[in-house]
Design a protein around this motif. Structure first.
Motif, PDB file in Angstrom:
ATOM      1  N   MET A  72       0.555  -1.249   0.497  1.00 62.49           N
ATOM      2  CA  MET A  72       0.027   0.059  -0.216  1.00 62.49           C
ATOM      3  C   MET A  72       1.243   1.509   0.109  1.00 62.49           C
ATOM      4  N   VAL A  73       2.134   1.177   0.328  1.00 61.47           N
ATOM      5  CA  VAL A  73       3.011   2.592   0.444  1.00 61.47           C
ATOM      6  C   VAL A  73       3.376   2.996  -1.221  1.00 61.47           C
ATOM      7  N   GLU A  74       3.718   1.923  -1.350  1.00 66.09           N
ATOM      8  CA  GLU A  74       4.707   1.729  -2.782  1.00 66.09           C
ATOM      9  C   GLU A  74       3.237   2.148  -3.990  1.00 66.09           C
ATOM     10  N   MET A  75       2.218   1.390  -3.642  1.00 67.07           N
ATOM     11  CA  MET A  75       0.955   2.649  -4.565  1.00 67.07           C
ATOM     12  C   MET A  75       0.741   3.912  -4.074  1.00 67.07           C
ATOM     13  N   LEU A  76       1.023   3.644  -2.733  1.00 63.31           N
ATOM     14  CA  LEU A  76       1.149   5.729  -2.580  1.00 63.31           C
ATOM     15  C   LEU A  76       1.502   6.701  -3.230  1.00 63.31           C
ATOM     16  N   ASP A  77       2.845   5.489  -3.056  1.00 69.81           N
ATOM     17  CA  ASP A  77       3.938   6.874  -3.276  1.00 69.81           C
ATOM     18  C   ASP A  77       3.645   6.974  -4.767  1.00 69.81           C
ATOM     19  N   GLU A  78       3.372   5.619  -5.420  1.00 74.57           N
ATOM     20  CA  GLU A  78       3.491   6.432  -7.081  1.00 74.57           C
ATOM     21  C   GLU A  78       2.711   7.334  -7.586  1.00 74.57           C
ATOM     22  N   LEU A  79       1.380   7.158  -6.826  1.00 75.23           N
ATOM     23  CA  LEU A  79       0.652   8.403  -6.934  1.00 75.23           C
ATOM     24  C   LEU A  79       0.728  10.154  -6.927  1.00 75.23           C
ATOM     25  N   ILE A  80       2.152   9.614  -5.778  1.00 70.82           N
ATOM     26  CA  ILE A  80       2.410  11.513  -5.540  1.00 70.82           C
ATOM     27  C   ILE A  80       4.404  11.307  -5.800  1.00 70.82           C
ATOM     28  N   MET A  81       4.521  10.884  -5.950  1.00 68.34           N
ATOM     29  CA  MET A  81       6.250  10.887  -6.361  1.00 68.34           C
ATOM     30  C   MET A  81       6.186  10.283  -7.916  1.00 68.34           C
ATOM     31  N   ASN A  82       7.584  10.950  -8.749  1.00 68.23           N
ATOM     32  CA  ASN A  82       8.381   9.908  -9.750  1.00 68.23           C
ATOM     33  C   ASN A  82       9.922   9.163  -9.166  1.00 68.23           C
ATOM     34  N   SER A  83       9.473   7.960  -9.307  1.00 66.63           N
ATOM     35  CA  SER A  83      10.356   7.875  -9.382  1.00 66.63           C
ATOM     36  C   SER A  83      11.684   6.939  -9.861  1.00 66.63           C
ATOM     37  N   SER A  84      11.482   7.912 -10.834  1.00 67.31           N
ATOM     38  CA  SER A  84      13.306   8.006 -11.756  1.00 67.31           C
ATOM     39  C   SER A  84      14.150   8.069 -11.287  1.00 67.31           C
ATOM     40  N   ARG A  85      15.338   7.406 -11.562  1.00 69.77           N
ATOM     41  CA  ARG A  85      16.234   8.780 -11.145  1.00 69.77           C
ATOM     42  C   ARG A  85      16.733  10.247 -11.594  1.00 69.77           C
ATOM     43  N   ARG A  86      15.987  10.643 -12.385  1.00 69.19           N
ATOM     44  CA  ARG A  86      16.445  11.624 -13.426  1.00 69.19           C
ATOM     45  C   ARG A  86      15.366  12.581 -12.371  1.00 69.19           C
ATOM     46  N   PHE A  87      14.007  12.408 -11.289  1.00 69.10           N
ATOM     47  CA  PHE A  87      13.922  13.524 -11.092  1.00 69.10           C
ATOM     48  C   PHE A  87      14.475  13.948  -9.526  1.00 69.10           C
TER      49      PHE A  87
END
Length: 251
Positions: A9-24
């Motif tokens: 659930m933490v991972e799912m919610l993080d995907e809603l609010i954060m861009n996880s790619s290293r370029r960000f």
């Protein structure tokens, strides 16, 4: 969610609010939603677990954190018999599926003020200054102007409580910033500007000055300078020699 071992659930919610790619990494674009300049410090602090303050974003974060923790712990009266996983899934589904963000792209013929006022009819009324700010920074971005500098040096002051406080003007209560903009436009255009036409009048008056990056910066510097004069007049004590001559002073 983390303290309740709800990793998926933490991972799912993080995907809603954060861009996880290293370029960000380390960039504002790591956040999928980014607020106006005056709220960015508090927003980044909340989103990255920094030291809390009394900013409204910190207060909102603490409120919802406590509410979410209470729900996951007990489920309240409506879900006391549900398991922790069931409560976590219900909370995650609510955040993922029942919260909506709306993006509106306006064409050249759309009336931004009318659209925003219609959408916001049941909420806190938008100030004319809010519409002006959105228009100014959108125009600045199209000119590739240093809008971050504009925000810090020329506009942040307008977002402070003194300018947004409602004061009495005749029979009406209006924010100081909206009163100032109406008077400023009247001065610039040498014509009466109605309070309900402030945004449209600002666009008409300012459009020629927003065609060039340097002209636009100078124009906003003039606005900022006149606003400082307005505030000095508005804050004159009633016992000063000048006060009786300041006819526009809102009480």
């Amino acid at each position: 969610m983390r303290e309740f071992d709800q990793a998926e659930m933490v991972e799912m919610l993080d995907e809603l609010i954060m861009n996880s790619s290293r370029r960000f990494l380390g960039k504002p674009t790591r956040f999928k939603l980014y607020p106006s300049h005056s709220d960015r410090g508090a927003f980044e602090r909340v989103m990255t677990g920094g030291n809390p303050s009394d900013h409204r974003l910190d207060l909102a974060f603490r409120f919802f954190s406590v509410a979410a923790r209470d729900w996951l712990s007990t489920g309240g009266e409506s879900a006391q018999s549900a398991s922790l996983d069931q409560r976590a899934n219900a909370l995650g589904a609510t955040i993922q599926d029942r919260l909506s963000l709306v993006s509106i792209d306006l064409s050249g013929n759309d009336d931004a003020q009318l659209i925003f006022e219609t959408l916001n009819d049941r909420g806190t009324p938008l100030l004319k200054a809010d519409l002006v700010k959105n228009w100014v920074f959108r125009e600045g971005a199209q000119l590739n102007a240093d809008v971050d500098d504009w925000a810090v040096r020329l506009w942040d002051e307008f977002d402070q409580p003194w300018w947004r406080e409602e004061v009495q003007q005749g029979r009406l209560m209006r924010s100081r910033i909206d009163i100032f903009l109406q008077y400023w436009l009247t001065m610039k255009s040498c014509a009466e500007v109605r309070s309900d036409d402030t945004f449209r009048a600002f666009v008409r008056q300012s459009k020629p000055f927003m065609a060039d990056r340097d002209f636009a910066t100078s124009y906003l510097e003039s606005l900022r300078s006149d606003a400082d004069i307005f505030r000095r007049f508005a804050e004159l004590g009633s016992d000063t020699p000048e006060a009786p001559w300041v006819w526009f002073r809102p009480s």
